[in-house]
Write a protein that holds these residues in place. Structure first.
Motif, mmCIF file in Angstrom:
data_model
loop_
_atom_site.group_PDB
_atom_site.id
_atom_site.type_symbol
_atom_site.label_atom_id
_atom_site.label_comp_id
_atom_site.label_asym_id
_atom_site.label_seq_id
_atom_site.Cartn_x
_atom_site.Cartn_y
_atom_site.Cartn_z
ATOM 1 N N MET A 1 0.866 -1.254 -0.166
ATOM 2 C CA MET A 1 -0.043 0.026 0.181
ATOM 3 C C MET A 1 0.820 1.302 0.004
ATOM 4 O O MET A 1 0.664 2.174 -0.635
ATOM 5 N N PHE A 2 1.925 1.430 0.918
ATOM 6 C CA PHE A 2 2.977 2.410 1.006
ATOM 7 C C PHE A 2 3.667 2.703 -0.320
ATOM 8 O O PHE A 2 3.627 3.535 -1.008
ATOM 9 N N TYR A 3 3.956 1.569 -0.765
ATOM 10 C CA TYR A 3 4.722 1.482 -2.512
ATOM 11 C C TYR A 3 3.910 2.207 -3.296
ATOM 12 O O TYR A 3 4.235 3.171 -3.832
ATOM 13 N N ARG A 4 2.666 1.902 -3.505
ATOM 14 C CA ARG A 4 1.788 2.158 -4.536
ATOM 15 C C ARG A 4 1.255 3.589 -4.346
ATOM 16 O O ARG A 4 1.419 4.809 -5.249
ATOM 17 N N ALA A 5 1.097 4.195 -2.892
ATOM 18 C CA ALA A 5 0.813 5.489 -2.516
ATOM 19 C C ALA A 5 2.011 6.542 -2.951
ATOM 20 O O ALA A 5 1.784 7.358 -3.548
ATOM 21 N N PHE A 6 3.287 6.008 -2.669
ATOM 22 C CA PHE A 6 4.377 6.999 -2.790
ATOM 23 C C PHE A 6 4.880 6.742 -4.301
ATOM 24 O O PHE A 6 4.976 8.147 -5.041
ATOM 25 N N HIS A 59 6.784 -3.875 -8.828
ATOM 26 C CA HIS A 59 7.470 -3.772 -7.589
ATOM 27 C C HIS A 59 8.913 -3.750 -8.025
ATOM 28 O O HIS A 59 9.385 -4.979 -8.404
ATOM 29 N N VAL A 60 9.740 -2.944 -7.499
ATOM 30 C CA VAL A 60 11.136 -3.149 -7.793
ATOM 31 C C VAL A 60 11.792 -2.699 -6.526
ATOM 32 O O VAL A 60 11.311 -2.045 -5.501
ATOM 33 N N THR A 61 12.988 -3.457 -6.156
ATOM 34 C CA THR A 61 13.876 -3.141 -4.898
ATOM 35 C C THR A 61 14.939 -2.549 -5.408
ATOM 36 O O THR A 61 15.698 -2.982 -6.128
ATOM 37 N N PHE A 62 15.188 -1.365 -4.575
ATOM 38 C CA PHE A 62 16.411 -0.429 -4.923
ATOM 39 C C PHE A 62 17.327 -0.730 -4.195
ATOM 40 O O PHE A 62 17.272 -1.026 -2.955
ATOM 41 N N PRO A 67 24.570 6.036 3.333
ATOM 42 C CA PRO A 67 24.334 7.602 3.909
ATOM 43 C C PRO A 67 23.006 7.951 3.596
ATOM 44 O O PRO A 67 22.333 8.738 4.540
ATOM 45 N N LEU A 68 22.305 7.689 2.460
ATOM 46 C CA LEU A 68 21.021 8.208 2.321
ATOM 47 C C LEU A 68 19.963 7.384 3.239
ATOM 48 O O LEU A 68 18.900 8.218 3.848
ATOM 49 N N PHE A 69 20.271 6.535 3.840
ATOM 50 C CA PHE A 69 19.449 5.835 5.016
ATOM 51 C C PHE A 69 19.561 6.491 6.406
ATOM 52 O O PHE A 69 18.544 6.377 6.999
ATOM 53 N N ARG A 70 20.585 7.283 6.224
ATOM 54 C CA ARG A 70 20.473 8.189 7.645
ATOM 55 C C ARG A 70 19.886 9.417 7.591
ATOM 56 O O ARG A 70 19.974 10.142 8.676
ATOM 57 N N MET A 71 19.546 9.926 6.391
ATOM 58 C CA MET A 71 18.866 11.264 6.200
ATOM 59 C C MET A 71 17.454 11.281 6.877
ATOM 60 O O MET A 71 16.822 10.241 6.379
ATOM 61 N N PRO A 72 17.140 12.402 7.296
ATOM 62 C CA PRO A 72 15.812 12.512 7.777
ATOM 63 C C PRO A 72 14.773 12.375 6.759
ATOM 64 O O PRO A 72 15.208 12.872 5.509
ATOM 65 N N VAL A 73 13.797 11.811 6.988
ATOM 66 C CA VAL A 73 12.529 11.777 5.906
ATOM 67 C C VAL A 73 13.075 10.722 4.777
ATOM 68 O O VAL A 73 12.429 9.483 4.757
ATOM 69 N N LEU A 74 14.121 10.816 3.905
ATOM 70 C CA LEU A 74 14.661 10.180 3.087
ATOM 71 C C LEU A 74 14.753 8.838 3.508
ATOM 72 O O LEU A 74 14.297 7.804 2.748
ATOM 73 N N GLY A 75 15.457 8.634 4.897
ATOM 74 C CA GLY A 75 16.075 7.387 5.194
ATOM 75 C C GLY A 75 14.473 6.526 5.480
ATOM 76 O O GLY A 75 14.553 5.449 5.173
ATOM 77 N N TRP A 76 13.662 7.055 6.011
ATOM 78 C CA TRP A 76 12.203 6.509 6.507
ATOM 79 C C TRP A 76 11.610 6.006 5.049
ATOM 80 O O TRP A 76 11.049 5.038 5.053
ATOM 81 N N LEU A 77 11.421 6.885 4.001
ATOM 82 C CA LEU A 77 11.085 6.530 2.907
ATOM 83 C C LEU A 77 11.907 5.464 2.286
ATOM 84 O O LEU A 77 11.168 4.390 1.605
ATOM 85 N N LEU A 78 13.078 5.362 2.133
ATOM 86 C CA LEU A 78 13.860 4.123 1.694
ATOM 87 C C LEU A 78 13.707 2.806 2.437
ATOM 88 O O LEU A 78 13.311 1.979 1.550
ATOM 89 N N ARG A 79 13.541 2.865 3.811
ATOM 90 C CA ARG A 79 13.002 1.722 4.403
ATOM 91 C C ARG A 79 11.832 1.461 4.152
ATOM 92 O O ARG A 79 11.384 0.238 3.918
ATOM 93 N N GLY A 80 10.652 2.136 3.906
ATOM 94 C CA GLY A 80 9.390 1.836 3.747
ATOM 95 C C GLY A 80 9.326 1.107 2.284
ATOM 96 O O GLY A 80 8.512 0.491 2.040
ATOM 97 N N LEU A 81 10.285 1.486 1.467
ATOM 98 C CA LEU A 81 10.095 0.805 0.077
ATOM 99 C C LEU A 81 11.135 -0.579 0.094
ATOM 100 O O LEU A 81 11.325 -0.994 -1.145
ATOM 101 N N ASP A 82 11.586 -0.777 1.083
ATOM 102 C CA ASP A 82 12.446 -2.111 1.370
ATOM 103 C C ASP A 82 13.854 -1.875 0.541
ATOM 104 O O ASP A 82 14.262 -2.686 -0.281
ATOM 105 N N ALA A 83 14.324 -0.624 0.496
ATOM 106 C CA ALA A 83 15.542 -0.577 -0.344
ATOM 107 C C ALA A 83 16.602 -1.084 0.378
ATOM 108 O O ALA A 83 16.547 -1.249 1.684
ATOM 109 N N LEU A 84 17.869 -1.592 -0.228
ATOM 110 C CA LEU A 84 18.799 -2.030 0.238
ATOM 111 C C LEU A 84 20.062 -1.151 0.190
ATOM 112 O O LEU A 84 20.288 -0.646 -0.729
#
Length: 439
Positions: A1-6, A59-62, A67-84
């Motif tokens: 759901m999060f993936y599609r909305a984003f 659905h793709v895994t990025f 360092p992007l995972f430690r950034m405010p908001v962006l890190g949260w988005l990447l984790r929500g998208l199951d990025a590696l």
């Protein structure tokens, strides 16, 4: 759901920030099923993965730098998208052994039939040609193939007209999938030769899909030469395939006939400067102003005045979201390849907040009805404002060129004669090199 909305939010944002040309995908590889690795060139920061994110149909895994995972908001988005996360020495962590878990997760995703996306150049950059590719993509693909996954690598080339400017063009071209089975050897996925051959094949595929220049100063030379060539053939300028062919031809001419290259370059650059002085393009030289055409232009633009009040309302309502991203760029002073990333991320955060603020303000001033009307009316008003502005700017530009050429007919005739003479010289060179350039 999060993936599609984003994904929907990013699609609305990027499709309004850039003008994405119809994607060239003859093999429909963006819809491919099974284990797939999408690889792209990387000239424009987080915009590049953003484009693949909205264009790939599944659905793709990025894979993204750690360092992007430690950034405010962006890190949260990447984790929500199951990025590696990918750990690089230049990021300061130094512990690249952490990549083992990332590589294992990538291989497992492919074995499970999923799709992953990565950028094998390893970092975003503003060089005029493809950088040397890292071998991680090939190693992941061959490891997954060794475990029974029929992996394909799909190359995606992204070419930006002006990557940092609002409403600039983006050309996305998808190449034929590379079957990893064709590169595997009995030595297995860790075979150095197999990794090298697959990496070289990916690099060749990406070069064929993108515009590669020896230096950035060649870009205006290529675009002007291509426009003059189109003028001579009464064709539309700006064809990317011709741009790529002209870039290859330019390299050959410089290498094999330097004196002829220098002479032709000097003529093209001088002609380009004369056009720049009067702010016209080669294709505008061939426009004929018939009375019926001019009358239609005048009537159409008078009718456009009916939309002016709505446009002015939109400009007043969205003045803050328009200027804040520009201010963020002025303050942060990012590198060229990340400037549009700053603008897009700022808009991504600011747009919903500004929308909510407008709704709250309307509710406070006019009650629930006004609040609901604002909630529903802000998105179409924003789209109309952008659309109206884009077309009025183009109309003003066309009107300026019309008045210039009507008042200075000799200037137009002289520039047109010079352009056609130069186009014939370019056509002669193109005829000599065509077979070698087009393969």
């Amino acid at each position: 759901m999060f993936y599609r909305a984003f994904r929907l939010a990013m699609s609305l944002l990027l499709r309004n920030f850039f003008r994405i040309e119809p994607v060239v995908d003859p093999a429909r590889a963006l819809e491919a099923e099974g284990p797939v690795i999408y690889v792209g060139n990387h000239p424009n920061g987080l915009v590049d993965p953003g484009l693949l994110f909205i264009l790939v149909r599944r659905h793709v895994t990025f894979l993204a730098k750690a360092p992007l995972f430690r950034m405010p908001v962006l890190g949260w988005l990447l984790r929500g998208l199951d990025a590696l996360p990918v750990f690089r020495r230049q990021d300061g962590d130094g512990d690249t052994s952490k990549n083992d878990a990332t590589l294992t997760a990538s291989v497992e995703a492919l074995v499970a039939g999923r799709a992953i996306t990565l950028f094998p150049e390893g970092k975003s950059h503003s060089e005029p040609q493809l950088a040397e590719l890292k071998t991680g993509c090939a190693r992941i693909a061959l490891d997954a193939f060794a475990k029974g996954a029929p992996v394909r690598v799909v190359p995606v080339g992204m070419t930006y007209g002006e990557k940092n400017r609002f409403k600039s063009l983006v050309h996305v071209e998808v190449g034929a999938p590379l079957e990893v089975a064709a590169f595997a050897t009995p030595g297995g996925a860790t075979d150095v030769e197999a990794v090298r051959r697959l990496t070289d094949a990916i690099a060749d595929a990406l070069r064929a899909l993108t515009l590669n220049l020896a230096r950035w100063e060649d870009l205006p030379l290529v675009t002007t030469a291509e426009a003059l060539y189109a003028l001579e053939r009464q064709d539309r300028a700006g064809d990317l395939e011709r741009h790529k062919a002209f870039a290859r031809g330019l390299s050959l001419l410089r290498e094999e006939q330097p004196a002829r290259f220098d002479a032709l370059k000097a003529e093209v650059v001088a002609f380009q400067r004369r056009l720049a002085l009067v702010q016209v393009t080669p294709e505008q030289l061939a426009v004929r102003y018939r009375p019926s055409t001019v009358a239609r232009f005048v009537v159409k633009n008078l009718l456009w005045l009916a939309g002016l009040p709505v446009f002015l309302l939109g400009m007043a309502a969205f003045v803050v979201p328009y200027w804040v991203p520009l201010g963020m760029v002025a303050i942060a002073k990012p590198e060229e390849d990340t400037e549009s990333t700053v603008k897009v991320l700022t808009l991504l955060l600011l747009a919903p907040l500004w929308w909510a603020l407008l709704v709250a303000l309307a509710w406070w001033l006019g009650g629930a009805g006004a609040g609901l009307a604002t909630l529903l009316g802000v998105p179409p008003l924003a789209l109309f404002t952008r659309w109206y502005l884009e077309r009025r700017v183009a109309a003003v530009r066309d009107a300026r060129v019309f008045f210039l050429f009507v008042s200075r007919r000799r200037l137009k005739a002289r520039l047109l004669a010079e352009g056609r003479a130069l186009a014939q010289a370019i056509d002669a060179v193109a005829a000599e090199l065509r077979e070698r350039v087009t393969g």
